[in-house]
Design a protein around this motif. Sequence first.
Motif, mmCIF file in Angstrom:
data_model
loop_
_atom_site.group_PDB
_atom_site.id
_atom_site.type_symbol
_atom_site.label_atom_id
_atom_site.label_comp_id
_atom_site.label_asym_id
_atom_site.label_seq_id
_atom_site.Cartn_x
_atom_site.Cartn_y
_atom_site.Cartn_z
ATOM 1 N N ASP A 169 -8.122 35.205 33.091
ATOM 2 C CA ASP A 169 -8.818 33.922 33.243
ATOM 3 C C ASP A 169 -8.304 33.201 34.491
ATOM 4 O OD1 ASP A 169 -9.973 31.444 33.076
ATOM 5 O OD2 ASP A 169 -9.250 30.979 31.065
ATOM 6 N N PRO A 170 -9.078 33.149 35.560
ATOM 7 C CA PRO A 170 -8.613 32.515 36.799
ATOM 8 C C PRO A 170 -8.436 31.011 36.703
ATOM 9 C CG PRO A 170 -10.933 33.098 36.970
ATOM 10 C CD PRO A 170 -10.436 33.702 35.689
ATOM 11 N N ASP A 171 -8.910 30.410 35.610
ATOM 12 C CA ASP A 171 -8.839 28.951 35.484
ATOM 13 C C ASP A 171 -7.601 28.448 34.755
ATOM 14 O OD1 ASP A 171 -11.302 28.628 36.791
ATOM 15 O OD2 ASP A 171 -12.409 28.937 34.919
ATOM 16 N N VAL A 172 -6.776 29.350 34.221
ATOM 17 C CA VAL A 172 -5.598 28.875 33.498
ATOM 18 C C VAL A 172 -4.574 28.305 34.474
ATOM 19 C CG1 VAL A 172 -5.928 30.529 31.638
ATOM 20 C CG2 VAL A 172 -4.433 31.105 33.559
ATOM 21 N N GLU A 173 -3.691 27.456 33.950
ATOM 22 C CA GLU A 173 -2.690 26.798 34.786
ATOM 23 C C GLU A 173 -1.695 27.807 35.347
ATOM 24 O OE1 GLU A 173 0.177 22.827 34.553
ATOM 25 O OE2 GLU A 173 -0.636 23.719 32.722
ATOM 26 N N ARG A 174 -1.350 27.619 36.633
ATOM 27 C CA ARG A 174 -0.419 28.505 37.331
ATOM 28 C C ARG A 174 0.585 27.666 38.100
ATOM 29 N NH1 ARG A 174 -3.651 33.552 38.990
ATOM 30 N NH2 ARG A 174 -5.551 33.440 37.739
ATOM 31 N N PRO A 175 1.651 28.303 38.616
ATOM 32 C CA PRO A 175 2.597 27.562 39.456
ATOM 33 C C PRO A 175 1.905 27.005 40.706
ATOM 34 C CG PRO A 175 3.547 29.639 38.756
ATOM 35 C CD PRO A 175 2.094 29.678 38.367
ATOM 36 N N VAL A 176 2.333 25.819 41.120
ATOM 37 C CA VAL A 176 1.810 25.186 42.332
ATOM 38 C C VAL A 176 2.967 24.958 43.286
ATOM 39 C CG1 VAL A 176 0.643 23.162 43.298
ATOM 40 C CG2 VAL A 176 -0.058 24.067 41.057
ATOM 41 N N ASP A 177 2.904 25.554 44.462
ATOM 42 C CA ASP A 177 3.967 25.437 45.467
ATOM 43 C C ASP A 177 5.331 25.815 44.874
ATOM 44 O OD1 ASP A 177 2.133 24.542 47.371
ATOM 45 O OD2 ASP A 177 2.373 22.448 46.750
ATOM 46 N N PHE A 183 4.874 23.709 30.506
ATOM 47 C CA PHE A 183 4.974 24.508 29.290
ATOM 48 C C PHE A 183 5.633 25.854 29.567
ATOM 49 C CE2 PHE A 183 1.048 26.331 30.850
ATOM 50 C CZ PHE A 183 0.986 27.604 30.317
ATOM 51 N N TRP A 184 5.547 26.365 30.793
ATOM 52 C CA TRP A 184 6.286 27.577 31.148
ATOM 53 C C TRP A 184 7.784 27.316 31.064
ATOM 54 C CZ3 TRP A 184 4.255 31.015 35.700
ATOM 55 C CH2 TRP A 184 2.910 31.346 35.485
ATOM 56 N N ARG A 185 8.203 26.187 31.650
ATOM 57 C CA ARG A 185 9.642 25.864 31.659
ATOM 58 C C ARG A 185 10.163 25.662 30.243
ATOM 59 N NH1 ARG A 185 8.157 22.464 36.056
ATOM 60 N NH2 ARG A 185 8.436 20.612 34.762
ATOM 61 N N ARG A 186 9.362 24.999 29.417
ATOM 62 C CA ARG A 186 9.786 24.764 28.031
ATOM 63 C C ARG A 186 9.890 26.073 27.264
ATOM 64 N NH1 ARG A 186 6.085 21.589 26.847
ATOM 65 N NH2 ARG A 186 4.737 22.911 25.556
ATOM 66 N N LEU A 187 8.947 26.965 27.492
ATOM 67 C CA LEU A 187 8.958 28.260 26.823
ATOM 68 C C LEU A 187 10.166 29.085 27.255
ATOM 69 C CD1 LEU A 187 7.549 30.348 25.018
ATOM 70 C CD2 LEU A 187 6.145 30.995 26.989
ATOM 71 N N ILE A 188 10.455 29.109 28.548
ATOM 72 C CA ILE A 188 11.598 29.863 29.062
ATOM 73 C C ILE A 188 12.909 29.313 28.517
ATOM 74 C CG2 ILE A 188 12.919 30.399 31.150
ATOM 75 C CD1 ILE A 188 10.206 30.427 32.653
ATOM 76 N N ALA A 189 13.037 27.989 28.546
ATOM 77 C CA ALA A 189 14.316 27.367 28.215
ATOM 78 C C ALA A 189 14.614 27.340 26.725
ATOM 79 C CB ALA A 189 14.359 25.937 28.771
#
Length: 319
Positions: A169-177, A183-189
């Motif tokens: 899905d090209p519309d999902v949220e991704r890293p910016v710069d 939610f990625w950071r929360r999941l990792i941590a």
Amino acid sequence: MEQRAQAHLDDRIQAFYGTEFDEHDRLVGRSGQGLLEFERTQRAVTERVPAGSRVIDVGGAAGIHAAALAERGDDVVLVDPVPRHVEQAAAHGTFTARLGDARELPAEADSFDAALLLGPLYHLAERADRLRALSEAMRVVRPGGWVFAAGVSRLSALSWVTVVEPALDPDVERPVDGVLPDFWRRLIAEGGGGLGPRGFPGGHFHLADELEREAVEAGLLDVTVIGLEGPGAQAIEVARSHDPALVEAARTLAHAFEAEPGLRDHSLDPPIVGLASVTRWVRWQGAVAKAFWLTVERPQRRQRAHMVARSRRESADPG
């Protein structure tokens, strides 16, 4: 805040499984991954629990495991918080299905030979709630019985949100710069799930060692973690493949690497199974290798105190 987060998850569980997603189809129709999960879960249970046993299936959804166990002669009670699931399960007509919460089971102590806890743990955001669910499963199983509990691997979830989902899905949220989404950071941590208005209502995604510590703290002893689905299951799920040769290859990988500690976090998508009483099992599911199981024995009072103390020391140690 914690109560509000779980209340949101509880509401999302009702919406997700009630109208948005067919869990039964995932296990029997969507891809060969569901078949692999079902087969290896059934094997883990039936190799340890004799036919004719009394079994409680907590969070048993539409009853695929309950129906299979009832067919071999088990007296099964399914408990699930979603009315749609209970209605679907009751339609089998071979076991009892009722509404209920894993944190407060509608059952007497020592009234079952085995408990399946294949769904609740990864929908519970707080450690205290997960320990309560494990403790409830242990409470209702007689001494000498089994508890099978399931959870989703953090690596599995990370693989999905960072690689698989963006590829689909090209519309999902991704890293910016170079800045990761919150939610990625929360999941990792910390293994925290998403609290948005849509999508899978994941409350917590475990690391294998973390799951083991929770099982010990709940009263399980001599915990061993093994892979349930193996490293090949995710590819089958993404491809929506039913190719028997691919399923057999994934099955071979799952069997070959199920006891490799370094692969414990490589599992496909949801559950951990735990068992209560003299010997217990906990299942662990991850992104590349679906699920893991831990086998334990009910400790004596002194042993339990020692293991719980050690678990708390390890949890408090920042290193």
